[in-house]
Design a protein around this motif. Sequence first.
Motif, mmCIF file in Angstrom:
data_model
loop_
_atom_site.group_PDB
_atom_site.id
_atom_site.type_symbol
_atom_site.label_atom_id
_atom_site.label_comp_id
_atom_site.label_asym_id
_atom_site.label_seq_id
_atom_site.Cartn_x
_atom_site.Cartn_y
_atom_site.Cartn_z
ATOM 1 N N ALA A 1 87.086 -19.021 28.705
ATOM 2 C CA ALA A 1 87.183 -17.565 28.800
ATOM 3 C C ALA A 1 87.961 -17.154 30.046
ATOM 4 O O ALA A 1 88.822 -16.271 29.987
ATOM 5 C CB ALA A 1 85.793 -16.935 28.809
ATOM 6 N N GLU A 2 87.697 -17.792 31.162
ATOM 7 C CA GLU A 2 88.419 -17.480 32.398
ATOM 8 C C GLU A 2 89.894 -17.842 32.278
ATOM 9 O O GLU A 2 90.760 -17.104 32.751
ATOM 10 C CB GLU A 2 87.773 -18.185 33.591
ATOM 11 C CG GLU A 2 86.434 -17.592 33.993
ATOM 12 C CD GLU A 2 86.509 -16.094 34.287
ATOM 13 O OE1 GLU A 2 87.444 -15.653 34.977
ATOM 14 O OE2 GLU A 2 85.637 -15.362 33.798
ATOM 15 N N SER A 3 90.168 -18.958 31.647
ATOM 16 C CA SER A 3 91.554 -19.362 31.444
ATOM 17 C C SER A 3 92.281 -18.353 30.562
ATOM 18 O O SER A 3 93.430 -17.976 30.834
ATOM 19 C CB SER A 3 91.615 -20.756 30.817
ATOM 20 O OG SER A 3 92.941 -21.142 30.602
ATOM 21 N N THR B 1 94.142 -21.832 23.717
ATOM 22 C CA THR B 1 94.082 -20.773 24.722
ATOM 23 C C THR B 1 95.427 -20.101 24.889
ATOM 24 O O THR B 1 95.511 -18.866 24.923
ATOM 25 C CB THR B 1 93.577 -21.329 26.066
ATOM 26 O OG1 THR B 1 92.305 -21.952 25.854
ATOM 27 C CG2 THR B 1 93.429 -20.233 27.098
ATOM 28 N N LYS C 1 91.526 -15.142 30.170
ATOM 29 C CA LYS C 1 91.709 -13.916 30.960
ATOM 30 C C LYS C 1 92.888 -14.056 31.919
ATOM 31 O O LYS C 1 93.702 -13.142 32.052
ATOM 32 C CB LYS C 1 90.445 -13.616 31.764
ATOM 33 C CG LYS C 1 89.293 -13.128 30.942
ATOM 34 C CD LYS C 1 88.064 -12.919 31.829
ATOM 35 C CE LYS C 1 86.833 -12.628 31.010
ATOM 36 N NZ LYS C 1 85.636 -12.465 31.837
ATOM 37 N N THR C 2 92.972 -15.187 32.594
ATOM 38 C CA THR C 2 94.045 -15.423 33.560
ATOM 39 C C THR C 2 95.403 -15.397 32.882
ATOM 40 O O THR C 2 96.354 -14.777 33.380
ATOM 41 C CB THR C 2 93.831 -16.766 34.269
ATOM 42 O OG1 THR C 2 92.577 -16.716 34.961
ATOM 43 C CG2 THR C 2 94.945 -17.074 35.244
ATOM 44 N N LYS D 1 82.638 -20.782 29.453
ATOM 45 C CA LYS D 1 83.074 -19.850 30.492
ATOM 46 C C LYS D 1 84.445 -20.249 31.022
ATOM 47 O O LYS D 1 85.278 -19.391 31.321
ATOM 48 C CB LYS D 1 82.063 -19.826 31.643
ATOM 49 C CG LYS D 1 80.750 -19.191 31.281
ATOM 50 C CD LYS D 1 79.798 -19.234 32.460
ATOM 51 C CE LYS D 1 78.440 -18.717 32.075
ATOM 52 N NZ LYS D 1 77.494 -18.791 33.196
ATOM 53 N N ARG D 2 84.677 -21.532 31.131
ATOM 54 C CA ARG D 2 85.959 -22.024 31.634
ATOM 55 C C ARG D 2 87.114 -21.577 30.729
ATOM 56 O O ARG D 2 88.158 -21.125 31.200
ATOM 57 C CB ARG D 2 85.912 -23.541 31.740
ATOM 58 C CG ARG D 2 87.181 -24.144 32.275
ATOM 59 C CD ARG D 2 87.008 -25.634 32.435
ATOM 60 N NE ARG D 2 88.293 -26.261 32.609
ATOM 61 C CZ ARG D 2 88.530 -27.527 32.420
ATOM 62 N NH1 ARG D 2 87.553 -28.341 32.085
ATOM 63 N NH2 ARG D 2 89.727 -28.019 32.583
ATOM 64 N N THR E 1 85.082 -17.194 23.175
ATOM 65 C CA THR E 1 85.253 -18.621 23.408
ATOM 66 C C THR E 1 83.855 -19.219 23.477
ATOM 67 O O THR E 1 82.864 -18.496 23.463
ATOM 68 C CB THR E 1 85.998 -18.911 24.733
ATOM 69 O OG1 THR E 1 85.179 -18.481 25.814
ATOM 70 C CG2 THR E 1 87.335 -18.207 24.784
ATOM 71 N N GLY F 1 85.267 -13.341 26.537
ATOM 72 C CA GLY F 1 84.179 -14.119 27.117
ATOM 73 C C GLY F 1 83.552 -15.019 26.081
ATOM 74 O O GLY F 1 84.076 -15.207 24.983
ATOM 75 N N THR F 2 82.404 -15.540 26.449
ATOM 76 C CA THR F 2 81.718 -16.448 25.529
ATOM 77 C C THR F 2 80.970 -15.641 24.458
ATOM 78 O O THR F 2 80.550 -14.513 24.709
ATOM 79 C CB THR F 2 80.721 -17.366 26.253
ATOM 80 O OG1 THR F 2 79.656 -16.559 26.784
ATOM 81 C CG2 THR F 2 81.385 -18.159 27.358
#
Length: 98
Positions: A61-63, A31, A65-66, A58-59, A55, A90-91
């Motif tokens: 993908a959010e990581s 990541t 993005k952050t 979802k986890r 990815t 995203g996924t």
Amino acid sequence: MSFKPTIEQTAVIGHGSGHLQVVACAGAGKTEAMARRIVSLLDQGVQPSEIVAFTFTKRAAESLKTRIARRVAEARGEAWLDQLNPMYLGTIHAYCGL
């Protein structure tokens, strides 16, 4: 926390043009390497609409993005974050509509 990329991570971050697939075990730094790669692409003038990053969770993908948002805000300011909207992060399942 200081980031010291491994040889493999350096290869990801500095990848030339074209598609890139990163496969590694949990905790290997995928990541972070991908976030830095995407910011590097933006720094090279690649438009956010030209970037697609998949990815499997979802986890993750959010990581991703952050991390990208944090790096972009630090380098270009918070106002630039709206320009990231056309980028898909995203996924693969969501991208394909599964």
